[in-house]
Design a protein around this motif. Structure first.
Motif, mmCIF file in Angstrom:
data_model
loop_
_atom_site.group_PDB
_atom_site.id
_atom_site.type_symbol
_atom_site.label_atom_id
_atom_site.label_comp_id
_atom_site.label_asym_id
_atom_site.label_seq_id
_atom_site.Cartn_x
_atom_site.Cartn_y
_atom_site.Cartn_z
ATOM 1 N N LEU A 211 64.026 89.379 62.716
ATOM 2 C CA LEU A 211 63.353 89.715 63.951
ATOM 3 C C LEU A 211 61.799 89.304 63.746
ATOM 4 O O LEU A 211 61.014 89.260 62.636
ATOM 5 C CB LEU A 211 63.360 91.122 64.577
ATOM 6 C CG LEU A 211 64.527 91.529 65.207
ATOM 7 C CD1 LEU A 211 64.593 93.098 65.152
ATOM 8 C CD2 LEU A 211 64.978 90.835 66.293
ATOM 9 N N THR A 215 57.294 92.433 65.958
ATOM 10 C CA THR A 215 58.142 93.624 66.444
ATOM 11 C C THR A 215 57.661 94.906 66.324
ATOM 12 O O THR A 215 57.600 95.596 65.062
ATOM 13 C CB THR A 215 59.645 93.304 66.051
ATOM 14 O OG1 THR A 215 60.079 91.937 66.392
ATOM 15 C CG2 THR A 215 60.632 94.391 66.753
ATOM 16 N N PRO A 256 63.176 91.097 71.460
ATOM 17 C CA PRO A 256 62.866 89.762 71.036
ATOM 18 C C PRO A 256 63.533 88.963 70.560
ATOM 19 O O PRO A 256 64.827 89.343 70.032
ATOM 20 C CB PRO A 256 61.727 90.478 69.794
ATOM 21 C CG PRO A 256 62.101 91.587 69.444
ATOM 22 C CD PRO A 256 62.743 92.469 70.363
#
Length: 263
Positions: A211, A215, A256
Motif C-alpha cells: 500500500l 496510507t 488506495p
C-alpha cells in the motif's frame, strides 16, 4: 425370786419387741428396694439419652452424599442463553428470561454459570468461536489487508443475515442501552481490538510496499470497523445479504490502489 406372772410379762414384752423389730426391718428393706428402683430408672434414662446422643452424633458426623447431578445439558443451555442475548441484548434479557429459555431454575443457572454477567461473558466467547470468527480468519489467511477486508465484509453480509439465529452481530447489538459499565467496557474492548487488528495488517502492507506510504492506516481500519458495525444494524433492520454485499463493494472503493513499483 421371779414369780410365774412376772415371767409371762417378760415373755410378752420380748415378743412385742421382736415384732416391732421385724416391722422396722421390713420397712427398711422396702425403702432400700424403692431407692434401688429409682436409681436404676434414672440410670436407664441417662443411658438412653447417652445412646440417643451417640446415635445423633454419628448421624451428624457421617459425610453427606453428593447432591443430585445436573439434569440438563450445559452446552445446550449455553447456546439458548447466547441466542437470548443475541436477540435482545444484555440489558433487556433478565434472569427470568434466561431461566425460561434455558429451561432451568435460577439455582441451577447460578450453580452452572455464576451470575448473569458471567453467563453473558461466556456466551460472548462462545459467539466469537462459533459465529464471529470470520474476521480473524480473513486477516490470518488472506495475502493482503485489502483482500482480508474484502473477504471480511462479504462474509459479514452472509453471517449477519443467515437464517436460524438472530441477525446482526452479538458484540455490536448486545451493547445497546447497556447500563452495566463492565459489560459495556468488555464489548467496547472487543470491537476496538478488531479495529486494531485490521490497522496492524494495513501497516504491515504499507511497510512492505503493498500500500502507498501515505496510507492512513488508522482511518482506513476505523472505516472498515464502521462498515461492519453498520452492516450489523442494517441486517437487524431487515437488509438482505445482497444489499449488504453491495455496501461492501462501495466500502472497498475508498481503498488506495496498490503502491506502484519503480525501477
Amino acid at each position: 425370786m421371779v414369780s410365774s406372772r412376772q415371767a409371762e410379762d417378760a415373755a410378752k414384752t420380748a415378743r412385742t419387741a421382736e415384732v416391732a423389730g421385724g416391722a422396722d426391718n421390713e420397712a427398711t428393706e422396702t425403702a432400700e428396694t424403692a431407692e434401688t428402683t429409682r436409681a436404676a430408672g434414672a440410670s436407664g434414662v441417662a443411658g438412653a439419652a447417652r445412646a440417643a446422643g451417640s446415635e445423633e452424633g454419628e448421624r451428624t458426623s457421617r459425610p453427606r452424599g453428593r447432591g443430585r447431578p445436573r439434569s440438563f445439558d450445559r452446552a445446550t443451555a449455553l447456546e439458548k442463553a447466547l441466542m437470548a442475548f443475541w436477540e435482545h441484548g444484555y440489558e433487556a434479557t433478565s434472569v427470568s428470561d434466561l431461566t425460561r429459555v434455558m429451561d432451568i431454575g435460577a439455582p441451577s443457572l447460578y450453580a452452572a454459570f455464576g451470575d448473569k454477567r458471567s453467563l453473558f461473558e461466556e456466551a460472548v466467547r462462545e459467539y466469537g468461536t462459533r459465529y464471529g470468527s470470520f474476521a480473524a480468519r480473513a486477516l490470518d489467511e488472506e495475502a493482503t489487508a485489502r483482500a482480508a477486508v474484502e473477504r471480511m465484509l462479504r462474509e459479514a453480509a452472509t453471517a449477519y443475515t443467515e437464517p436460524g439465529h438472530p441477525h446482526g452481530c452479538l458484540v455490536v447489538h448486545a451493547a445497546a442501552n447497556c447500563s452495566d459499565p463492565e459489560v459495556e467496557r468488555s464489548l467496547r474492548e472487543r470491537r476496538n481490538a478488531n479495529i486494531a487488528a485490521i490497522e496492524n495488517r494495513i501497516r504491515t502492507d504499507v511497510a512492505a510496499g503493498v500500500l502507498p506510504a501515505d496510507t492512513d492506516a488508522a482511518a482506513l481500519a476505523r472505516h472498515t470497523g464502521a462498515m461492519i458495525q453498520g452492516m450489523s444494524q442494517q441486517a437487524r433492520d431487515g437488509a438482505s445479504r445482497e444489499e449488504l454485499q453491495a455496501l461492501a463493494e462501495i466500502a472497498l472503493a475508498v481503498w488506495p490502489r496498490t503502491a506502484s513499483r519503480t525501477g
